[in-house]
Enzyme design. Sequence first.
Site, PDB file in Angstrom:
ATOM      1  N   LYS A 178       9.834  -7.975 -17.560  1.00 16.32           N
ATOM      2  CA  LYS A 178       9.077  -8.555 -16.456  1.00 16.32           C
ATOM      3  C   LYS A 178       7.818  -9.263 -16.935  1.00 16.32           C
ATOM      4  CE  LYS A 178       8.354  -9.483 -12.198  1.00 16.32           C
ATOM      5  NZ  LYS A 178       9.212 -10.497 -11.569  1.00 16.32           N
ATOM      6  N   LYS A 184      17.250 -19.416 -12.887  1.00 22.06           N
ATOM      7  CA  LYS A 184      17.668 -18.207 -12.187  1.00 22.06           C
ATOM      8  C   LYS A 184      19.122 -17.865 -12.509  1.00 22.06           C
ATOM      9  CE  LYS A 184      14.532 -16.697 -11.338  1.00 22.06           C
ATOM     10  NZ  LYS A 184      13.528 -17.553 -11.764  1.00 22.06           N
ATOM     11  N   ARG A 217       1.768   0.906  -5.861  1.00 22.77           N
ATOM     12  CA  ARG A 217       1.789   0.159  -4.613  1.00 22.77           C
ATOM     13  C   ARG A 217       0.416  -0.380  -4.229  1.00 22.77           C
ATOM     14  NH1 ARG A 217       6.460   1.177  -1.826  1.00 22.77           N
ATOM     15  NH2 ARG A 217       5.488   0.280   0.010  1.00 22.77           N
ATOM     16  N   CYS A 257       0.836  -1.192   0.000  1.00 20.73           N
ATOM     17  CA  CYS A 257       0.000   0.000   0.000  1.00 20.73           C
ATOM     18  C   CYS A 257       0.872   1.243   0.000  1.00 20.73           C
ATOM     19  CB  CYS A 257      -0.899   0.020   1.234  1.00 20.73           C
ATOM     20  SG  CYS A 257      -1.916  -1.475   1.415  1.00 20.73           S
ATOM     21  N   HIS A 317      23.508 -40.425 -19.152  1.00 12.52           N
ATOM     22  CA  HIS A 317      22.960 -40.826 -20.449  1.00 12.52           C
ATOM     23  C   HIS A 317      23.202 -39.730 -21.482  1.00 12.52           C
ATOM     24  CE1 HIS A 317      20.988 -44.535 -19.146  1.00 12.52           C
ATOM     25  NE2 HIS A 317      20.659 -43.882 -18.035  1.00 12.52           N
ATOM     26  N   TRP A 339      -3.544  -1.976  -1.549  1.00 10.03           N
ATOM     27  CA  TRP A 339      -3.456  -3.286  -2.197  1.00 10.03           C
ATOM     28  C   TRP A 339      -3.948  -4.284  -1.171  1.00 10.03           C
ATOM     29  CZ3 TRP A 339      -1.051  -8.068  -1.821  1.00 10.03           C
ATOM     30  CH2 TRP A 339      -1.010  -8.821  -2.993  1.00 10.03           C
ATOM     31  N   ASN A 371       0.435   0.408   6.126  1.00  8.22           N
ATOM     32  CA  ASN A 371       1.045  -0.456   5.117  1.00  8.22           C
ATOM     33  C   ASN A 371       1.766  -1.571   5.845  1.00  8.22           C
ATOM     34  OD1 ASN A 371       2.242  -1.566   2.822  1.00  8.22           O
ATOM     35  ND2 ASN A 371       3.976  -0.175   2.913  1.00  8.22           N
ATOM     36  N   GLY A 372       1.438  -2.817   5.518  1.00  8.13           N
ATOM     37  CA  GLY A 372       2.079  -3.952   6.164  1.00  8.13           C
ATOM     38  C   GLY A 372       1.071  -5.040   6.469  1.00  8.13           C
ATOM     39  N   GLU A 386      14.277 -24.715 -11.823  1.00  4.72           N
ATOM     40  CA  GLU A 386      14.143 -23.304 -11.471  1.00  4.72           C
ATOM     41  C   GLU A 386      15.488 -22.700 -11.080  1.00  4.72           C
ATOM     42  OE1 GLU A 386      12.475 -19.537 -10.648  1.00  4.72           O
ATOM     43  OE2 GLU A 386      12.012 -21.195 -11.997  1.00  4.72           O
ATOM     44  N   GLU A 446      19.451 -16.620 -16.127  1.00  3.79           N
ATOM     45  CA  GLU A 446      18.748 -15.351 -16.345  1.00  3.79           C
ATOM     46  C   GLU A 446      19.593 -14.144 -15.966  1.00  3.79           C
ATOM     47  OE1 GLU A 446      13.984 -15.371 -15.825  1.00  3.79           O
ATOM     48  OE2 GLU A 446      15.091 -16.042 -14.069  1.00  3.79           O
TER      49      GLU A 446
END
Length: 593
Positions: free
Chosen positions: A588, A474, A27, A2, A493, A73, A99-100, A470, A477
């Site tokens: 993104k 990372k 936010r 927020c 193999h 949010w 906020n939190g 994953e 990337e």
Amino acid sequence: MCGIVGGIGKADFRNFVISGLKKLDYRGYDSAGIAYLLDGEITVVKTAGTVEMLDEKVSAFQGASMAIGHTRWATHGDPSEVNAHPQWSEHKLVYLVHNGVIENFRALKTRLKARGYRFLSKTDTEIIADLLEFHFESNGRIFLKALEETMDDLEGSYALAIMVSGDERLYFAKKGSPLLLGSGDGAAFLASDCVPMMGITKRFVDLNDGDYGYLEPERIALFNSGRQIRPVFSERKIEDFDYDLRGYPHFMLKEIEEEPQVLSRLVDNYFDPETGDYLFDKSMLRAIREADEIIFLACGTSHYASLFGVSFMEFMGKPARSYVASEWAYHPVCLSKRPLYILISQSGETADLIACQKIINSEGRPNLAVVNVKDSSLARRATYFCLVYAGLEVAVAATKSYIAQVGLLALLLGALTGSSSPVRHIEGLIGGINDIIARKGEIENLAEKVYQSRDAFFVGRGDSFKAALECSLKLKEISYIHAEAYPGGEIKHGPIALIEENTPVVGLISDGATALPLRNNIEELSSRKAATYIVAPASLSAKGDAFVTKDIKPYLQSLLNVVFGQYLAYYVSLKKGLPIDKPRNLAKSVTVE
């Protein structure tokens, strides 16, 4: 996440708050509100929707001596006017924006209910307002003391801006969430970051966790741990603060370390501990149960998260498969009569997935969008959608959104099987991630041995192979090291031909059934002079392992391997001096096919 804006003194507070909230709308976008003090009266205006909608709703006012504003949010309670901020206490003594996430708000709410407090909203913020009022009335009506005692009660994160009826001070407090103070000419200000205050002041005060105090037009009174401290002023350049790093050098590091908070938020939004009920759409759960097959569609990191979803569905006896969306869109495979599709995307705007969804919708098939953006294209067009509540993720390399996706799928498994166990298991996962965060220096030391390599390999079995996929993504990337992932038994193999002296190979262990075979695979690579590093849980660890994680439930254990991989990629890239948050050639949100 927020956004907060506020001020006291001589200023055009309507313009300051509304324009400031517009600058912070990245936010939060669910609701917005403002409270202002004029002629001794506090007026509150709130709306479900955007800051632009609030701007239309707030009448013109001049001469206000204090104001606070908020763009939300949603984390606790749906996006609605009643859940919008500012929130106020039962007897309208305290008005605040927040906020939190307050992790123990349910326990505090129960305590306040026993004292006769009633609640209008579903937010954790209303609990803070009532706690402040309670301590104020119980401790000689000294508000600073009430604020100190309330902070002692709260567990979690918060940035607070507080107005008190009959008090000419603007109070604040900070722990874990960003809050910045500004000193102007005849006024003082606060906000979630400096951008709303740029052009009004050049003098800022960065708050530390545990800081609290109050603003007067010509004064900042700052306290921590019961003692007053001197504010330290600094300056800002607006071009340096497009987003709030909260003191971190890079968004990727910040977002890795937000993963425990994200998982807590997931549990809070999808499980009610008071009733033991999951909070998913019941018609969605019924549709999943009635489907004869679950088909996952996703791209990149989200595809690797979907592999866990396949395992979870198979655990409950439901046939399931996962496809890369860009492939399925051209060759849509469906061998069942009543499939349900689960589309996973951080942004909800992934072009390949949107193409798949068009095909699915044209056939009248039910589909569930698992996204991080409520009003995204996928969510709007899906039969059902679930938010992963990861918050704003700025770094291109997804970290906390991946953990959130798998966490949501685990909670979905619990809801479908009628078991609350996944909630406890996720709490164990949170503890395991916090342990890694506390020991990240060990991973930074390991990165010193890897960062100059041309190639690297991640090897695992079962769920650890999913993690290896994953981890390798990372590393490639953001460090530009050629990285691959292989099942332990497959390495000989063919891929073993790529092993050269000192080639880094990371072996990932997560379950007892495959621990010994994986160690044997790693030993074979070590005999070819690879530089091998094993990551294992404490119960399966051995002398010489590179990194040991805490023991948690086996079906989530490999997620700790992923967090290890996220840190390794970060520190390797850091040592190479690369642009960690914005790696070359990547964006993104992939909105083109």
